[in-house]
Design a protein around this motif. Structure first.
Motif, short mmCIF file in Angstrom:
data_model
loop_
_atom_site.label_atom_id
_atom_site.label_comp_id
_atom_site.label_asym_id
_atom_site.label_seq_id
_atom_site.Cartn_x
_atom_site.Cartn_y
_atom_site.Cartn_z
N ILE A 36 0.91 -1.30 -0.02
CA ILE A 36 -0.01 -0.20 0.05
C ILE A 36 0.77 1.49 -0.05
CG2 ILE A 36 -0.31 -0.12 2.55
CD1 ILE A 36 -3.28 0.97 1.84
N LYS B 62 -0.29 -4.14 2.85
CA LYS B 62 -1.68 -3.71 3.31
C LYS B 62 -1.99 -4.29 4.81
CE LYS B 62 -4.35 -2.64 -0.73
NZ LYS B 62 -4.62 -3.39 -1.89
N VAL C 173 1.39 5.94 -2.95
CA VAL C 173 0.37 5.63 -1.61
C VAL C 173 -0.89 5.36 -2.22
CG1 VAL C 173 -0.73 6.38 0.42
CG2 VAL C 173 1.66 7.14 -0.19
N ASP C 174 -1.22 3.92 -1.94
CA ASP C 174 -2.54 3.41 -2.36
C ASP C 174 -2.54 3.75 -3.84
OD1 ASP C 174 -4.87 1.90 -1.92
OD2 ASP C 174 -5.90 3.62 -1.13
N GLN C 175 -1.76 3.41 -4.41
CA GLN C 175 -1.72 3.72 -6.11
C GLN C 175 -1.71 4.88 -6.52
OE1 GLN C 175 -4.98 1.13 -7.81
NE2 GLN C 175 -4.64 -0.13 -5.96
N ASP D 236 -5.83 14.78 -1.56
CA ASP D 236 -6.32 13.53 -2.15
C ASP D 236 -5.67 12.49 -1.08
OD1 ASP D 236 -7.80 14.16 -4.21
OD2 ASP D 236 -5.97 14.72 -5.26
N LEU D 237 -4.51 12.88 -0.78
CA LEU D 237 -3.62 11.69 0.16
C LEU D 237 -4.18 11.80 1.64
CD1 LEU D 237 -0.05 12.93 -0.92
CD2 LEU D 237 -0.89 10.66 -1.36
N LYS E 172 -7.32 11.91 2.22
CA LYS E 172 -8.19 10.93 2.41
C LYS E 172 -7.60 9.52 2.78
CE LYS E 172 -11.23 13.64 -0.58
NZ LYS E 172 -11.32 13.67 -1.86
N LYS E 173 -6.46 9.33 2.38
CA LYS E 173 -5.82 7.93 2.52
C LYS E 173 -5.02 7.67 3.66
CE LYS E 173 -6.36 6.88 -2.23
NZ LYS E 173 -7.12 5.91 -2.50
N ALA E 174 -4.21 8.59 4.10
CA ALA E 174 -3.30 8.58 5.19
C ALA E 174 -3.59 9.51 6.56
CB ALA E 174 -2.14 8.60 4.83
N PRO F 120 -8.95 6.59 7.64
CA PRO F 120 -7.89 6.37 6.71
C PRO F 120 -7.50 5.23 6.53
CG PRO F 120 -7.15 7.15 8.87
CD PRO F 120 -8.76 6.86 9.00
N LYS F 121 -6.75 4.43 5.56
CA LYS F 121 -6.47 3.25 5.25
C LYS F 121 -5.09 3.04 5.97
CE LYS F 121 -8.70 2.18 0.93
NZ LYS F 121 -8.18 2.04 -0.74
#
Lengths: 285, 269
Positions: free
Chosen positions: A6, A33, A72-74, A84-85, A87-89, A165-166
């Protein structure tokens, strides 16, 4: 093809504008992941820079010479917006006072969600479930300054977790906490990881708190990765362990005994492991 | 040498931080003050050098009541290193930082010169003599704080969370010099969450909870008490934990070398 990793660093180097030397040098790293990964190393070795590169503070907020790629997550960190990041981290800072700032904890938790344009019903649900998960319902209407250090740390975590967050990044989250509160905190995030699936990267000096539950231990020294493996492997077989790393007492004892030809059937990370091993050997019977 | 008699302390905001504290600290001992966050440890320490005075009760230091002597005259004999180095450092250079206390408390210029040189060299600060304290790393700032206090040679040294931000190498250095200072006759009081750091020093241990002293005694006795540990958010040091779980009767080892030797001996290998 299903991607296993990930977070991915590819030939990544970075030099801050204000510095002459690169702080991170040709980093190649994959984090899978749902793994829990510990990042360790002496002060000034580049740990914080590595964390900032994952959430995009580098290069979007801190300028400098940037080589290679971080994915980071594609998403390629360099090519996308920092929002945008986000939302992921999620990132929990060392000092929670840098993070919580609204006039009540409840307001603080919804702040991030509002920015992401979440509907009111979902916000209400999320806040309630996070407060109960962290067992801090009683803090909902309190102001940040009314909280103890441990409560502040949980409130900061709540604000990040509400965004689901993932990836969760924790920078020395327990440095202000007493031993029991620190362990509670680590257990909460680890249980959550198992329950909802989350990748955790944690910088933690008290390795004894985390080696038992982590999948990997990465050691950075002078901007390079010198170890990246299962914590048991690193703590017991690595020849690269620099003296600055706070190896847990029990692991040092294990290394010492193994050196003096004491046979162990299993690798030991906790006091419990050591006791089991000693009992098997009918120690002190 | 330091006596707390029925000490209560109420903050200006009305919160009672210390409740009925009775405590006696003997000369030339190492003492550890432990307990969870916000339990009154720092407040108690600030009563020793007179920075805070009891709301009721008395603190006697070297036989004198802290209500009747100045903080300055107490500070000469009781050195305190604060938890946050930034609250302590203020001079423009490392040199002036060390000289400040020394100039206030020492008149003999030869002694002054010797002690200055000693503090600078002992704490590896010589190369920063003319550097601003603000430019030092966290660990170096902490060393400078300790150096500045030790320079005027106080009889009692109070260290508030000395290991925060220190890596393992610096911690081991600190362990050695604390133990050496104690051998030279100094009384040491350490406030710390870092129980693994305290363990090899075998300090007299004072456990606090919610403004009260719950228990005082040897570290081994304190940390054998499960109920006390639960109430006070403390964890047992790993070597003691191992000894208790293995049910070994002899005195638990102070460090890894002692533990290795003991295990090999007991196991007959």
């Amino acid at each position: 093809m299903k991607e296993k990793s990930i977070i991915k660093f590819e030939n990544f180097s970075f030099r801050y504008d204000s510095a002459n030397e690169f702080i991170l040098k040709n980093i190649n790293l994959e984090i899978n992941k749902n793994e829990l990964v510990i990042l360790a190393g002496p002060t000034g070795c580049g740990k914080s820079t590595l964390l900032r590169s994952i959430i995009g503070l580098i290069p979007h907020m801190h300028g400098g010479e940037y080589k290679g790629r971080v994915i980071v997550d594609q998403l390629v960190v360099n090519d996308v917006k920092i929002t945008d990041l986000a939302k992921k981290a999620g990132f929990v800072f060392q000092n929670p006072e840098n993070q919580i700032f609204m006039f009540s904890i409840e307001r603080d938790i919804v702040f991030g969600l509002e920015n992401l344009g979440t509907s009111r019903t979902i916000m209400k649900e999320r806040v309630d479930s996070i407060l109960s998960l962290l067992k801090i319902e009683h803090l909902a209407t309190k102001a940040p300054h009314e909280l103890s250090d441990g409560e502040k740390q949980k409130a900061a975590l709540a604000g990040i977790l509400a965004m689901q967050p993932k990836i969760l990044i924790l920078d020395e989250p327990t440095s202000l906490l007493d031993p029991k509160t620190a362990i509670d905190f680590i257990n909460i995030v680890n249980d959550l990881r198992k329950k909802i699936g989350m990748t955790i990267v944690i910088v933690e000096h008290r390795l004894d708190l985390v080696v038992g539950i982590a999948d990997k231990l990465i050691i950075l020294s002078n901007g390079k990765i010198i170890e990246n493996n299962n914590p048991k492997q690193v703590l017991h077989y690595s020849n690269q362990l620099i003296p600055e790393i706070g190896i847990p007492v029990i692991s040092r004892l294990y290394r010492n005994l193994a050196k003096s030809n004491y046979d162990f059937d299993n690798v030991i990370v906790t006091v419990k492991d050591m006791v089991k091993e000693m009992r098997r050997k009918k120690f002190n019977d | 040498m330091i006596e707390f008699k029925n000490v209560n302390y109420i903050h200006v905001n009305g919160i009672q931080a210390l409740k009925e504290i009775n405590l006696s600290i003997k000369p030339k001992t190492i003492n550890a003050l432990v307990g969870s966050n916000g339990t009154g440890k720092t407040t108690l320490a600030r009563h020793i050098n007179g920075l805070l005075k009891p709301t009721s009760g008395n603190v006697l230091v070297f036989g004198k009541n802290t209500k009747k002597i100045s903080v300055a005259s107490l500070s000469k004999r009781i050195g305190m290193v604060f938890q946050n180095s930034n609250h302590q450092l203020f001079a423009d250079t490392v040199k002036n930082e060390i000289l400040f206390g020394l100039n206030n408390f020492e008149t003999d210029s030869q002694i002054k010169k010797n002690r200055f040189e000693w503090a600078l060299n002992f704490f590896d600060l010589k190369k920063y003599e003319n550097t601003s304290p603000l430019k030092l790393s966290g660990g170096e700032k902490k060393r400078l704080c300790i150096a500045s206090v030790l320079a005027w040679n106080p009889e009692v040294l109070i260290l508030d969370e000395p290991t925060v931000g220190q890596d393992q190498v610096q911690k081991e250095k600190m362990l050695k010099f604390i133990s050496n200072l104690n051998k030279q006759g100094k009384t040491i009081i350490i406030i710390s969450h870092d129980l693994e750091f305290l363990w090899p020093l075998k300090p007299n241990t004072i456990v606090m909870a919610k403004g009260r002293i719950k228990k005082t005694g040897k570290m081994t006795d304190i940390f054998s008490d499960d109920e006390l540990l639960n109430q006070t958010c403390l964890m047992r040091p790993q070597l003691l934990d191992l000894w208790m779980k293995l049910n070994i009767k002899e005195e638990p080892p102070g460090d890894i070398t002692e533990a290795t030797d003991a295990i090999r001996r007991i196991n007959g290998s």
